[in-house]
Scaffold this active site. Structure first.
Site, PDB file in Angstrom:
ATOM      1  N   ASN A 147       2.840 -15.538   1.112  1.00  0.00           N
ATOM      2  CA  ASN A 147       4.214 -15.104   1.361  1.00  0.00           C
ATOM      3  C   ASN A 147       4.275 -13.604   1.610  1.00  0.00           C
ATOM      4  O   ASN A 147       4.406 -13.169   2.757  1.00  0.00           O
ATOM      5  CB  ASN A 147       5.104 -15.518   0.186  1.00  0.00           C
ATOM      6  CG  ASN A 147       6.579 -15.427   0.520  1.00  0.00           C
ATOM      7  OD1 ASN A 147       6.982 -14.709   1.419  1.00  0.00           O
ATOM      8  ND2 ASN A 147       7.397 -16.171  -0.198  1.00  0.00           N
ATOM      9  N   ASP A 148       4.134 -12.816   0.570  1.00  0.00           N
ATOM     10  CA  ASP A 148       4.296 -11.374   0.735  1.00  0.00           C
ATOM     11  C   ASP A 148       3.303 -10.767   1.732  1.00  0.00           C
ATOM     12  O   ASP A 148       3.651  -9.851   2.468  1.00  0.00           O
ATOM     13  CB  ASP A 148       4.143 -10.672  -0.624  1.00  0.00           C
ATOM     14  CG  ASP A 148       5.205 -11.137  -1.607  1.00  0.00           C
ATOM     15  OD1 ASP A 148       6.284 -11.538  -1.148  1.00  0.00           O
ATOM     16  OD2 ASP A 148       4.942 -11.103  -2.819  1.00  0.00           O
ATOM     17  N   VAL A 149       2.082 -11.292   1.760  1.00  0.00           N
ATOM     18  CA  VAL A 149       1.052 -10.690   2.619  1.00  0.00           C
ATOM     19  C   VAL A 149       1.259 -11.008   4.095  1.00  0.00           C
ATOM     20  O   VAL A 149       0.547 -10.497   4.951  1.00  0.00           O
ATOM     21  CB  VAL A 149      -0.381 -11.118   2.200  1.00  0.00           C
ATOM     22  CG1 VAL A 149      -0.687 -10.593   0.812  1.00  0.00           C
ATOM     23  CG2 VAL A 149      -0.562 -12.613   2.287  1.00  0.00           C
TER      24      VAL A 149
ATOM     25  N   ALA B  48       6.844 -11.032  -4.816  1.00  0.00           N
ATOM     26  CA  ALA B  48       7.526  -9.745  -4.855  1.00  0.00           C
ATOM     27  C   ALA B  48       9.038  -9.936  -4.917  1.00  0.00           C
ATOM     28  O   ALA B  48       9.779  -8.987  -5.094  1.00  0.00           O
ATOM     29  CB  ALA B  48       7.157  -8.907  -3.639  1.00  0.00           C
TER      30      ALA B  48
END
Lengths: 456, 97
Positions: A383-385, A423
């Site tokens: 997700n965040d990456v 995050a």
């Protein structure tokens, strides 16, 4: 009797260095831990030859208890949960360093130089054990992983640690402020441990791995300082070695995320006013059947694993899927973000477990050069990456280098539900026109896609 | 034995450089196992914990020392097993190749 302890300690240090060097190379990594392990066994054995040692009736049961619990827990835990195991065992080492400090300080026999060193080591050890336990609890999901913040947090933290250190100084200088200086040790320990907990509260999200690495380095330094306080060369050198190595590793991890260690310690990752950011588009679900068709008619497929693959234990199915696609003549590569998952290299470890060939793994820079030619990017629980918000100034992720999955022609995101990432911020990628969402447990989803592929 | 000379500073500086050298060439895939491996290495604190408990002279010291030895042993044994399990995966892949 000849003192065999010192020669064995010297050899231990040499073997530790050789072990670490071997662990730093994939081909020899496994023998590295064996070198270090054998050296450790010898140095522990040698310690029993130190003259004047008593309380053996307590030492052996203590070792037995630690060994049985440590072995059983480390054996039983799933590979996915390794990060929190590193955190908790690291915390235990820090705690042990603090107990050595406590005993040294209670005894008061040494010079004030040694007391200073012991106090310093105790501060670092106390912060490290409390922080490591906190990291363990967060990663284990026993307390919420999101950053915990409150008003005047920094000020309160500062006061707690400052007062704690003042009690330490009162003890050192034999000043009877508020209470007899000997008793000052109690608030000294309580407050510095308390600070360790407080300090870790606002840190969460993608910063967790860096934090664990930092605590690892701190424990090394605490061990080194306590070694100093009790004049044990083996502890000093091994502790400082880990302290230095751990510091470099921490900086390397922080750099990989384009974050400074200072910003990480300030905490509050993902706490900016992201809620106000408007995202256009909507989430478009897709069936496993359609995913299979999309994949079968692609010429290049990128697989982008994240924590979702780890938590669903889907790495073996992912390997089956990639084998199947390759056998159909489709070009497959794995795009590995260095901090995908909960620890740097987490994905590499899991894919290695599943036996994915090494040459299929592309690092972030290589992958980003390749995405424009990718027909389908299969995002498995990352997700965040892969969040393009990292390119937008003012978002919590701003500045973190990401995988440019949004540049590939089509994107399929495997995801458990519609929630946000670690995050805690919305992912623009999921709302793009070319992105489809395949909801469900990653392992189930991939199994279904494989079934559908077989029918084609 | 109380440290009186400068030898310690030499030792510490060299140890810092060795630690730096060892880590600075590590590929990202080994970051996690290496963190775990260095976590095991500071398990040497068990040596100090044994000495602290071994020289304890009253019950308070014995109690603290006992806890210290248990914690240090957890660090050593747990750290070793976790690292070994991570690295075992790398071996399996090499064999299959």
């Amino acid at each position: 009797m000849i003192d065999i302890t010192q020669p064995i300690y010297v050899l231990t240090i040499a073997a530790f260095v050789i072990g670490l060097i071997r662990m730093a190379n994939p081909a020899t990594a496994r023998s590295g831990i064996l070198w270090a392990g054998i050296a450790m066994a010898f140095s522990i054995g040698a310690t029993f030859f130190v003259p004047g040692l008593s309380n053996l009736i307590l030492i052996f049961p203590a070792i037995l208890i630690g060994a049985v619990i440590g072995y059983a827990a480390a054996r039983k835990v799933a590979i996915v949960n390794m990060p929190q195991m590193v955190a908790i065992y690291n915390g235990m080492g820090a705690g042990a360093a603090s107990t050595i400090a406590a005993i040294e300080l209670i005894r008061l026999g040494n010079s004030s130089f040694n007391i200073t060193i012991a106090l310093l080591g105790a501060i670092i050890g106390n912060v490290s054990i409390a922080g490591s336990v906190m990291a363990f609890l967060k990663l284990q999901g026993w307390i919420r992983q999101k950053p915990i913040t409150f008003v005047f947090q920094q000020v309160i933290n500062l006061i707690v640690v400052a007062v704690g250190v003042l009690f330490g100084i009162a003890f050192l200088t034999h000043s009877n402020i508020l209470l007899p200086y000997r008793s000052a040790l109690v608030p000294f320990f309580v407050l510095t441990v308390g600070y360790g907990f407080l300090m870790a509260l606002p840190i969460g999200g993608a910063d967790m791995p860096v934090l664990i690495s930092l605590y690892n380095a701190m424990t090394g330094i605490a061990v080194g300082l306590e070694g100093f306080a009790i004049s044990n060369y083996a502890m000093v050198v091994a502790g400082i070695l880990v302290g230095a190595a751990g510091t470099i590793l921490t900086l390397a991890m922080a750099t990989a995320m384009n974050r400074s260690v200072g910003a990480i310690l300030a905490g509050g990752f993902g706490k900016t006013q992201d809620e106000n950011r408007a995202i256009s588009g909507n989430l478009k679900p897709i069936s496993s059947e359609d995913v299979a068709v999309m994949l079968a008619y692609s010429s290049t497929v990128a697989i982008v694993p994240g924590f979702g693959m780890a938590s669903a234990q889907a790495q073996f199915k992912v390997r089956d899927l990639s084998d199947m696609l390759i056998s159909k003549g489709i070009k497959v590569f794995f795009a590995i973000h260095p901090v995908a998952g909960r620890m740097p290299g987490h994905m590499n470890v899991l894919l290695a477990e599943a036996g994915v060939p090494y040459d299929l793994l592309e690092d972030r820079d290589e992958a980003n050069r390749a995405f424009q030619d990718v027909d389908v990017s299969l995002v498995i629980g990352a997700n965040d990456v892969v969040n393009p918000a990292a390119r937008i100034q003012g978002t919590a992720l701003f500045g973190m280098p990401i995988l440019d999955v949004d540049r590939s022609k089509n994107v399929v995101v495997l995801k458990r539900g519609a929630g946000k990432g670690f995050a805690g911020i919305e992912n623009d990628l999921f709302y793009m026109d070319k992105t489809k969402m395949l909801y469900g447990d990653a392992q189930d989803s991939i199994s279904k896609v494989i079934q559908e592929l077989k029918k084609l | 034995m109380i440290i009186t000379d400068w030898a310690w500073l030499y030792i510490i500086i060299l140890a810092v450089f060795v630690g730096y050298e060892v880590i600075s060439h590590v590929p990202v895939i080994l970051h996690t196992p290496l963190m775990s491996g260095s976590n095991f290495v500071h398990g040497i604190v068990l040596v100090g914990a044994i000495l602290a408990l071994g020289y304890a002279t009253n019950d308070v010291e014995r109690a603290i020392g006992f806890v210290g030895v248990v914690m240090a042993t957890l660090n050593v044994v747990g750290g070793y097993v976790v690292t070994e399990r991570m690295l075992a995966m790398f071996k399996k892949r090499v064999v299959e190749k």
